[in-house]
Design a protein around this motif. Structure first.
Motif, PDB file in Angstrom:
ATOM      1  N   HIS A  47     -22.596 -19.672  19.575  1.00 13.25           N
ATOM      2  CA  HIS A  47     -21.903 -20.840  19.021  1.00 13.25           C
ATOM      3  C   HIS A  47     -22.364 -22.121  19.704  1.00 13.25           C
ATOM      4  CE1 HIS A  47     -18.142 -18.869  16.988  1.00 13.25           C
ATOM      5  NE2 HIS A  47     -19.281 -18.521  16.428  1.00 13.25           N
ATOM      6  N   ASP A  48     -22.509 -22.092  21.020  1.00 13.02           N
ATOM      7  CA  ASP A  48     -22.986 -23.277  21.739  1.00 13.02           C
ATOM      8  C   ASP A  48     -24.375 -23.679  21.256  1.00 13.02           C
ATOM      9  OD1 ASP A  48     -20.683 -23.479  23.216  1.00 13.02           O
ATOM     10  OD2 ASP A  48     -21.501 -22.537  25.020  1.00 13.02           O
ATOM     11  N   ALA A  49     -25.242 -22.692  21.051  1.00 18.03           N
ATOM     12  CA  ALA A  49     -26.603 -22.977  20.590  1.00 18.03           C
ATOM     13  C   ALA A  49     -26.597 -23.568  19.183  1.00 18.03           C
ATOM     14  CB  ALA A  49     -27.447 -21.705  20.631  1.00 18.03           C
ATOM     15  N   ILE A  50     -25.740 -23.053  18.315  1.00 17.53           N
ATOM     16  CA  ILE A  50     -25.634 -23.596  16.958  1.00 17.53           C
ATOM     17  C   ILE A  50     -25.177 -25.051  17.017  1.00 17.53           C
ATOM     18  CG2 ILE A  50     -24.263 -23.486  14.832  1.00 17.53           C
ATOM     19  CD1 ILE A  50     -24.330 -20.423  15.111  1.00 17.53           C
ATOM     20  N   ARG A  51     -24.198 -25.327  17.864  1.00 16.03           N
ATOM     21  CA  ARG A  51     -23.691 -26.708  17.969  1.00 16.03           C
ATOM     22  C   ARG A  51     -24.753 -27.646  18.544  1.00 16.03           C
ATOM     23  NH1 ARG A  51     -18.777 -23.781  19.700  1.00 16.03           N
ATOM     24  NH2 ARG A  51     -17.240 -23.948  18.014  1.00 16.03           N
ATOM     25  N   VAL A  95     -34.650 -18.716  -2.611  1.00 16.86           N
ATOM     26  CA  VAL A  95     -34.653 -20.170  -2.534  1.00 16.86           C
ATOM     27  C   VAL A  95     -34.214 -20.547  -1.127  1.00 16.86           C
ATOM     28  CG1 VAL A  95     -32.282 -20.340  -3.375  1.00 16.86           C
ATOM     29  CG2 VAL A  95     -33.801 -22.307  -3.586  1.00 16.86           C
ATOM     30  N   ALA A  96     -34.820 -21.601  -0.589  1.00 14.05           N
ATOM     31  CA  ALA A  96     -34.496 -22.057   0.763  1.00 14.05           C
ATOM     32  C   ALA A  96     -34.196 -23.550   0.745  1.00 14.05           C
ATOM     33  CB  ALA A  96     -35.643 -21.767   1.726  1.00 14.05           C
ATOM     34  N   SER A  97     -33.230 -23.941   1.548  1.00 12.59           N
ATOM     35  CA  SER A  97     -32.889 -25.355   1.725  1.00 12.59           C
ATOM     36  C   SER A  97     -32.694 -25.626   3.201  1.00 12.59           C
ATOM     37  CB  SER A  97     -31.604 -25.718   0.969  1.00 12.59           C
ATOM     38  OG  SER A  97     -31.779 -25.607  -0.427  1.00 12.59           O
ATOM     39  N   HIS A  98     -32.801 -26.900   3.574  1.00 17.13           N
ATOM     40  CA  HIS A  98     -32.681 -27.302   4.971  1.00 17.13           C
ATOM     41  C   HIS A  98     -31.589 -28.359   5.057  1.00 17.13           C
ATOM     42  CE1 HIS A  98     -36.521 -25.225   5.436  1.00 17.13           C
ATOM     43  NE2 HIS A  98     -36.842 -25.821   4.300  1.00 17.13           N
ATOM     44  N   ALA A  99     -30.647 -28.154   5.978  1.00 15.95           N
ATOM     45  CA  ALA A  99     -29.491 -29.055   6.020  1.00 15.95           C
ATOM     46  C   ALA A  99     -28.822 -29.020   7.383  1.00 15.95           C
ATOM     47  CB  ALA A  99     -28.471 -28.659   4.950  1.00 15.95           C
ATOM     48  N   PRO A 100     -28.197 -30.147   7.775  1.00 14.51           N
ATOM     49  CA  PRO A 100     -27.349 -30.123   8.976  1.00 14.51           C
ATOM     50  C   PRO A 100     -26.060 -29.373   8.651  1.00 14.51           C
ATOM     51  CG  PRO A 100     -27.238 -32.267   7.921  1.00 14.51           C
ATOM     52  CD  PRO A 100     -28.262 -31.482   7.164  1.00 14.51           C
ATOM     53  N   LEU A 101     -25.640 -28.534   9.577  1.00 14.70           N
ATOM     54  CA  LEU A 101     -24.401 -27.775   9.398  1.00 14.70           C
ATOM     55  C   LEU A 101     -23.559 -27.904  10.656  1.00 14.70           C
ATOM     56  CD1 LEU A 101     -25.736 -24.436   7.833  1.00 14.70           C
ATOM     57  CD2 LEU A 101     -24.746 -26.403   6.626  1.00 14.70           C
TER      58      LEU A 101
END
Length: 209
Positions: A16-20, A36-42
């Motif tokens: 979780h820390d790494a994802i954040r 299909v692939a997309s790129h986005a901030p989450l």
């Protein structure tokens, strides 16, 4: 994902820390026409336990969200520091020469069913939270409320919200854990000399955890 035991990271708090810290992901879904692939901030919400939920948005014109097969899981990939590791870093190069180059990297895979939403209030909450998070370190943070309300509402109509409750979470941190201590230290020192402090720090964290 192929994860040898010495590179596996299963501690949810660390993942979780790494994802954040990363915040930017690749989403991969199956559709009737193939992948299909997309790129986005989450961003990550900790609920529901144990893995939480990934939340963000895509352009409404992007067919990804509306064509993803709801019966199949979407894969979300986060990548951490990565880089080439030369054998010249290793003490073993001088000792016996039986060394080869490699690539150090960190990757997190999250799996779950992709949900979509277009409620304006929920979308506004998502873009506000994302903005506040990434503006927080600025001396004078920009806020969504700084833009005219009618302009913001128009922008919201151009996006679609996405949420992915994480059903499975796996991590791989390949940071020289399989090398002798002298080679690990040589890698850290060499990366710092070569102007790669983030990767050097990642190696240091991995071998000490």
């Amino acid at each position: 994902m192929y994860v040898p035991a010495h590179f596996a990271e299963s501690r949810v708090d660390l993942l979780h820390d790494a994802i954040r810290r990363n915040g930017f992901a690749t989403l991969i879904s199956m559709t009737a026409d193939g992948l299909v692939a997309s790129h986005a901030p989450l961003m990550l919400d900790p609920d529901p336990a144990p893995y939480g939920t990934l939340i963000g948005h895509l352009a409404k014109a992007n067919p990804h969200a509306r064509t993803a097969d709801p019966g199949l899981q979407t894969l979300v990939v986060f990548q951490g520091p990565d880089g080439y590791i030369t054998p010249s870093y290793y003490a073993a190069k001088q000792q016996h020469g039986k060394v080869v180059p490699t690539w150090n990297y960190a990757a997190i895979h999250a799996y779950g069913s992709l949900e979509v939403f277009d409620d304006p209030d929920r979308l506004l909450a998502v873009v506000t939270r994302l903005t506040d998070r990434h503006e927080a370190k600025r001396a004078q943070p920009w806020a969504v409320a700084d833009a005219p309300a009618d302009f913001v509402q128009g922008m919201l109509r151009a996006i679609i919200g996405i949420a992915l409750p994480i059903a499975r979470l796996e991590g791989k941190v390949k940071m020289s854990q399989n090398r002798p201590a002298a080679d690990q230290q040589g890698t850290i020192d060499g990366l710092r000399r070569d102007g790669e402090p983030a990767l050097a720090d990642a190696v240091a964290r991995a071998i000490s955890s």
